[in-house]
Enzyme design. Structure first.
Site, short mmCIF file in Angstrom:
data_model
loop_
_atom_site.label_atom_id
_atom_site.label_comp_id
_atom_site.label_asym_id
_atom_site.label_seq_id
_atom_site.Cartn_x
_atom_site.Cartn_y
_atom_site.Cartn_z
N LYS A 147 0.82 -1.21 0.00
CA LYS A 147 0.00 0.00 0.00
C LYS A 147 0.85 1.26 0.00
O LYS A 147 0.47 2.27 -0.58
CB LYS A 147 -0.95 0.01 1.21
CG LYS A 147 -2.16 -0.89 1.01
CD LYS A 147 -3.26 -0.56 1.98
CE LYS A 147 -4.46 -1.47 1.76
NZ LYS A 147 -5.44 -1.34 2.84
N LYS A 229 -9.60 -12.02 -11.85
CA LYS A 229 -10.72 -12.12 -10.92
C LYS A 229 -11.66 -10.93 -11.10
O LYS A 229 -11.21 -9.82 -11.41
CB LYS A 229 -10.16 -12.06 -9.48
CG LYS A 229 -10.54 -13.26 -8.65
CD LYS A 229 -9.79 -13.26 -7.35
CE LYS A 229 -10.62 -12.70 -6.22
NZ LYS A 229 -10.02 -12.95 -4.90
N LYS A 232 -14.07 -5.05 -7.85
CA LYS A 232 -14.88 -3.83 -7.71
C LYS A 232 -14.18 -2.64 -8.33
O LYS A 232 -14.81 -1.64 -8.64
CB LYS A 232 -15.18 -3.58 -6.23
CG LYS A 232 -13.96 -3.39 -5.35
CD LYS A 232 -14.35 -3.37 -3.89
CE LYS A 232 -13.10 -3.37 -3.00
NZ LYS A 232 -13.39 -3.64 -1.61
#
Ligand code: TRP
Length: 364
Positions: A147, A229, A232
């Site tokens: 991150k 995959k 979102k």
């Protein structure tokens, strides 16, 4: 007359006594059951729209687990702000996530569903745990490394101690089991270390949580790039079936899904697009892949896609309708979440109080 009345009265009293006894036994049993039920805690970030892949994976698991365990499910808005958030969007997504979970079958009367920031004990315990965590332990976390690479303009201390807040989420509830995916295993390991460290330093305070390995459901892939995959955050909106999509949106996305130049409906590594549509049909209809192959033998992709489109639309519709009902009745939704937070606080406060006492804070 009098005599009969007396007899009746005696019997009545006896009966009543028996009833009281029975009620007590039942209550004791129920309490015992409650005590014996293992505690599960799981959290989800309110960071994006939920899609059909979530429904078949995490959400279905959460729904199933609530029968057997005492479940605490939290929407982790405090974790979400470790990366930049738009305030209006964060508020909306937090409520949307709660509404979707309820729409999918998480029952707020059975499970404790709450928003993390409603329960201040999470941040309170996180602070204490921060003081027991080494810098090295947090800098080793893979998710922190990933991150901070992805958000190099905003590497903040919250992002660094993200796993400590997660440890607080878990330890506050004396959690037995934490359903975790592969990416969260390292955080759970840190949680266990912190709990053991604290228990060793003082005395038994925290239960040491174990990972609950989730059964992997059918994997749903992107409709546009079926080797990836479903996600979102896909740039291509046509790749993902969101739980809030209308019938028309669902059908149009499925009809435009990438397939191949063949015409045979069959599960195969060479036919990722068709295999993915078969997976969706399997989820929506609860039909085996063999039966699906038989149903569409010799029928071609047009007929198959139409059938998948209808089946998935039928499958998502009740979820969407319940979700929209809740979103149109925000007051009710907020009441449910407030009640959930109150229930959560009762348990969280007990642990925090113990912790404060052990570290030498003056009792309030
Ligand atoms: N970090 C988890 C994730 O990104 C979310 C989370 C926060 C969580 N607190 C938790 C998961 C506690 C399980 C238990 O998926």
């Amino acid at each position: 007359m009098n005599y009969r009345y007396n007899i009746f009265e005696i019997n009545y009293k006896k009966l009543n006594l028996q009833r009281i006894k029975l009620t007590k036994i039942r209550k004791d049993m129920e309490e015992k059951n409650q005590v014996e039920k293992k505690v599960i805690l799981s959290g989800i970030q309110p960071s994006g729209k939920l899609h059909i892949g979530h429904l078949t994976g995490a959400i279905k698991n959460w729904v199933k687990l609530q029968q057997e365990y005492e479940c605490f499910y939290t929407i982790v808005d405090l974790h979400a702000i470790t990366v930049k958030q738009n305030p209006a969007e964060l508020r909306r997504r937090t409520l949307e996530t709660a509404a979707l979970f309820i729409a999918c079958g998480v029952n707020p009367e059975i499970s404790t569903l709450f928003i993390q920031s409603f329960v201040p004990e999470h941040t309170q315990l996180a602070w204490v745990l921060n003081c027991f965590t080494g810098m090295g332990e947090c800098s080793r976390m893979t998710q922190f490394k990933d991150k901070s690479a992805a958000h190099s303009e905003n590497i903040n201390i919250g992002l660094f101690s993200y796993p400590v807040l997660m440890a607080a989420d878990i330890l506050l509830y004396q959690t037995d089991l934490v359903p975790v995916g592969e990416d969260q295993k390292q955080h759970l390991e840190l949680t266990r270390n912190l709990a053991q460290r604290f228990n060793f330093h003082y005395s038994d305070t925290f239960k040491i949580p174990e990972p609950y390995i989730e059964k992997v459901g059918a994997r749903v892939m992107s409709l546009q790039e079926p080797s990836k995959k479903m996600s979102k955050s896909d740039d291509n909106d046509k790749a993902t079936i969101f739980l809030s999509d209308t019938d028309e949106e669902i059908k149009s996305k499925i009809k435009r899904a990438v397939t191949d130049s063949d015409s045979v409906v069959k599960m195969s590594n060479e036919k990722m697009g068709i295999s993915n549509l078969m997976t969706l049909y399997h989820i929506a209809k609860n039909m085996s892949f063999d039966d699906i192959e038989k149903e569409f033998a010799g029928k071609g992709y047009g007929v198959f896609k139409s059938a998948v489109a209808d089946a998935v639309a039928d499958y998502i519709r009740p979820v969407r309708e319940k979700y929209l009902d809740l979103m149109n009745n925000k007051k009710y939704l907020e009441e449910l979440l407030t009640a959930g937070a109150e229930k959560a606080r009762k348990r969280a406060f007990k642990t925090l109080r113990k912790v404060y006492k052990k570290i030498g804070f003056v009792q309030f």
